[in-house]
Write an enzyme that holds these catalytic residues in place. Sequence first.
Site, PDB file in Angstrom:
ATOM      1  N   HIS A 320       0.854  -1.193   0.000  1.00 37.32           N
ATOM      2  CA  HIS A 320       0.000   0.000   0.000  1.00 37.32           C
ATOM      3  C   HIS A 320       0.893   1.246   0.000  1.00 37.32           C
ATOM      4  O   HIS A 320       1.766   1.399   0.864  1.00 37.32           O
ATOM      5  CB  HIS A 320      -0.948   0.023   1.200  1.00 37.32           C
ATOM      6  CG  HIS A 320      -1.971   1.095   1.051  1.00 37.32           C
ATOM      7  ND1 HIS A 320      -3.145   0.925   0.340  1.00 37.32           N
ATOM      8  CD2 HIS A 320      -1.954   2.384   1.461  1.00 37.32           C
ATOM      9  CE1 HIS A 320      -3.815   2.061   0.336  1.00 37.32           C
ATOM     10  NE2 HIS A 320      -3.118   2.964   1.008  1.00 37.32           N
ATOM     11  N   ALA A 321       0.668   2.160  -0.958  1.00 34.89           N
ATOM     12  CA  ALA A 321       1.567   3.304  -1.163  1.00 34.89           C
ATOM     13  C   ALA A 321       1.680   4.166   0.094  1.00 34.89           C
ATOM     14  O   ALA A 321       0.684   4.412   0.776  1.00 34.89           O
ATOM     15  CB  ALA A 321       1.041   4.163  -2.314  1.00 34.89           C
ATOM     16  N   HIS A 350       0.122  11.757  -5.960  1.00 34.01           N
ATOM     17  CA  HIS A 350      -0.421  11.877  -4.602  1.00 34.01           C
ATOM     18  C   HIS A 350       0.709  11.745  -3.580  1.00 34.01           C
ATOM     19  O   HIS A 350       0.862  12.562  -2.669  1.00 34.01           O
ATOM     20  CB  HIS A 350      -1.482  10.793  -4.366  1.00 34.01           C
ATOM     21  CG  HIS A 350      -1.993  10.808  -2.964  1.00 34.01           C
ATOM     22  ND1 HIS A 350      -3.102  11.531  -2.579  1.00 34.01           N
ATOM     23  CD2 HIS A 350      -1.523  10.214  -1.847  1.00 34.01           C
ATOM     24  CE1 HIS A 350      -3.293  11.381  -1.276  1.00 34.01           C
ATOM     25  NE2 HIS A 350      -2.336  10.573  -0.809  1.00 34.01           N
ATOM     26  N   GLU A 351       1.554  10.726  -3.760  1.00 32.93           N
ATOM     27  CA  GLU A 351       2.645  10.491  -2.789  1.00 32.93           C
ATOM     28  C   GLU A 351       3.719  11.577  -2.884  1.00 32.93           C
ATOM     29  O   GLU A 351       4.256  12.017  -1.868  1.00 32.93           O
ATOM     30  CB  GLU A 351       3.271   9.115  -3.039  1.00 32.93           C
ATOM     31  CG  GLU A 351       2.323   7.943  -2.820  1.00 32.93           C
ATOM     32  CD  GLU A 351       1.622   7.980  -1.469  1.00 32.93           C
ATOM     33  OE1 GLU A 351       0.453   7.574  -1.425  1.00 32.93           O
ATOM     34  OE2 GLU A 351       2.229   8.438  -0.487  1.00 32.93           O
TER      35      GLU A 351
HETATM   36  C1  LIG Z   1      -2.439   6.628  -1.727  1.00 29.23           C
HETATM   37  C2  LIG Z   1      -2.721   6.539  -0.475  1.00 29.23           C
HETATM   38  C3  LIG Z   1      -1.643   6.573   0.576  1.00 29.23           C
HETATM   39 SE1  LIG Z   1      -1.778   8.124   1.730  1.00 29.23          SE
HETATM   40  C4  LIG Z   1      -4.116   6.274   0.004  1.00 29.23           C
HETATM   41  O1  LIG Z   1      -4.244   5.471   0.918  1.00 29.23           O
HETATM   42  N1  LIG Z   1      -5.187   6.898  -0.537  1.00 29.23           N
HETATM   43  C5  LIG Z   1      -5.165   7.944  -1.569  1.00 29.23           C
HETATM   44  C6  LIG Z   1      -6.605   8.247  -1.877  1.00 29.23           C
HETATM   45  C7  LIG Z   1      -7.465   7.490  -0.915  1.00 29.23           C
HETATM   46  C8  LIG Z   1      -6.556   6.541  -0.120  1.00 29.23           C
HETATM   47  C9  LIG Z   1      -6.876   5.099  -0.472  1.00 29.23           C
HETATM   48  O2  LIG Z   1      -6.156   4.519  -1.277  1.00 29.23           O
HETATM   49  O3  LIG Z   1      -7.875   4.593   0.082  1.00 29.23           O
HETATM   50 ZN   LIG Z   2      -1.778  10.273   1.070  1.00 27.01          ZN
END
Ligand SMILES: C=C(C[SeH])C(=O)N1CCC[C@H]1C(=O)O
Ligand SMILES: [Zn+2]
Length: 597
Positions: A320-321, A350-351
Amino acid sequence: SSNSLKSDARTFFEHENELLRQRRRNEFLTSYEYNTNVTEDNRKAMIAVATSNAAANKEMTRNVIASGYVDSSDEDIKRQATILGDLGIDVLPESDYKELLNAVSLMQSNYATATVCPYNKEGKCTLQLEPHIQERLSDSRDPKELKHYWRQWYDKAGTPMRENFKKYIEMTRKSARLNGYSSYADYWIHFYEDSEFEANLDKVYKAILPLYREIHGYVRYRLRSYYGDEIVPENGNIPMHLLGNMWAQQWDNALPLFTPYPEKPFIDVTSEMLRQNFTVRKLFELGDEFFKSLGMRALPKSFWDLSVLTRPADREIICHASAWDLYQDSDVRIKMCTDVNTHYLYVVHHELGHIQYYLQYEKQPTVFRAAPNPGFHEAVGDVIALSVATPKHLKSIGLSDVGKLDDESRINELFKNALKKIVFLPFAYTMDKYRYAIFRGEVEESKWNCAFWQMRSEFSGVEPPIQRTDADFDPPAKYHIDADVEYLRYFAAHIFQFQFLRALCTKAGQYVKGDPEKSLDNCDIYNSKEAGEAFSKFLSLGASVHWKKALNEFTGETEMDPSALMEYFEPLTKWLQAENQRLKVPIGWGDTDIQIS
Ligand SMILES: C=C(C[SeH])C(=O)N1CCC[C@H]1C(=O)O
Ligand SMILES: [Zn+2]
């Protein structure tokens, strides 16, 4: 004299901030080691360092509270004392603290290593969420295959984690009580420094709900004509496995099933990137170039040396990023399992938004090396991604030959963006409305699973493809619920990012209210030093001032306000209302109209 008092206070906080910085660096280095190499030894080493840091943080908080600086007349000293005086889960006695970290890390490990069996063919049950299962959920148009992967994932990543989740609820509840919060929900909410936060949240939700209901009705109508009325009901919930995403949090992957003008040329960025042999590194270089074009910080060499940007072949990692601040010498890193496609082009930006924020506020005292509102940190990268995704910008980087869209293609583009940005809001709202209810003890444990699906239906009008009962336990199938990551930060970010966009586009001369040639949805701030300067000024403040003060200097606003988002999507709202009336599309899902409590 007050000067000598002030210098005592300054010396005191300089010392505490330096020790805190060292502790954070040690803690995040061992956590990064575990996240990029999921082994039992690394997990235990991470818990050991976090536990010793918790003891040191308790000591620091005791000193800060004893100092009385929380009553200082100096705003800055007072703010530092207030934030450092707040312990969070570190308040727990050591054995409870260890149990909590153990439960959370076991849920994260399970999520990172769960694998499932292939659909309708023999083969080892080694398919992983990223990239295999996500790819099938995004690309398959076979309801049976989609149902297979939906069920396999929820049964593997959800139900087995029930006991760990229960321990997580018990320990976080205890930590909140020890800190004097009425619940862990109220501990999470205090980070927004806004007594009106929950009331304002409901107000914002109500403001976007009419547009969401139009999108939901249109999508259900188009899905029904594609899959038939056996699979998709005319009025009820949309079966979530058909929406292109395991959690139905964004529906843009299934766009080809409901493009408003399917005959219109569509910018398919993924196939264009593959045709041009884009590499993973190229995606990051695109983002780095964008920030440099604004006169903002470039990625340091250590980022490229120490990040993990693709899944390693020889070890398990938490895919997970995430973006990491290692609190020393601009040591910032990203860990993610990147593929070359549109989804990851967005995630990369986003990252990189998190990374830019870390670099912009790195000169602040440790206590202020954070965002003043959790939603800000999640909005930075998304603003840049909105510019990158415009036809104008995609043309400038050679990913599209269409620079300016005609009206019908513009509706297609706005609809695609709404399937990400508007659809996401009820999902994000539910992720924490659900956990708030559990944290506050409002749902009896035997109903935890049904309450989850009842709320997903009430707020989003989606449901599982198969009947779920309280013998299942599905919430841990979503990463953030395993990892103790608060989710309303993403809801707030989806509102703030359009406020940021409007301010930056104004500074870049790319937006003029009422000028169809300078609308928000075709604004590209690339190369605008004026925009970059305003953004840098805003981000470099870190958490040193209240978020309303920082926002006011940046955009002239002092509230999380959906008007910029609604302005961005205004042409689509008009089109959808007309189209749904023309097609006589039924709107709404539950038998009762939504009443926001
Ligand atoms: C890319 C990330 C790491 Se902060 C993330 O968890 N996001 C980005 C958008 C929403 C949320 C998800 O994947 O649920
Ligand atoms: Zn994020």
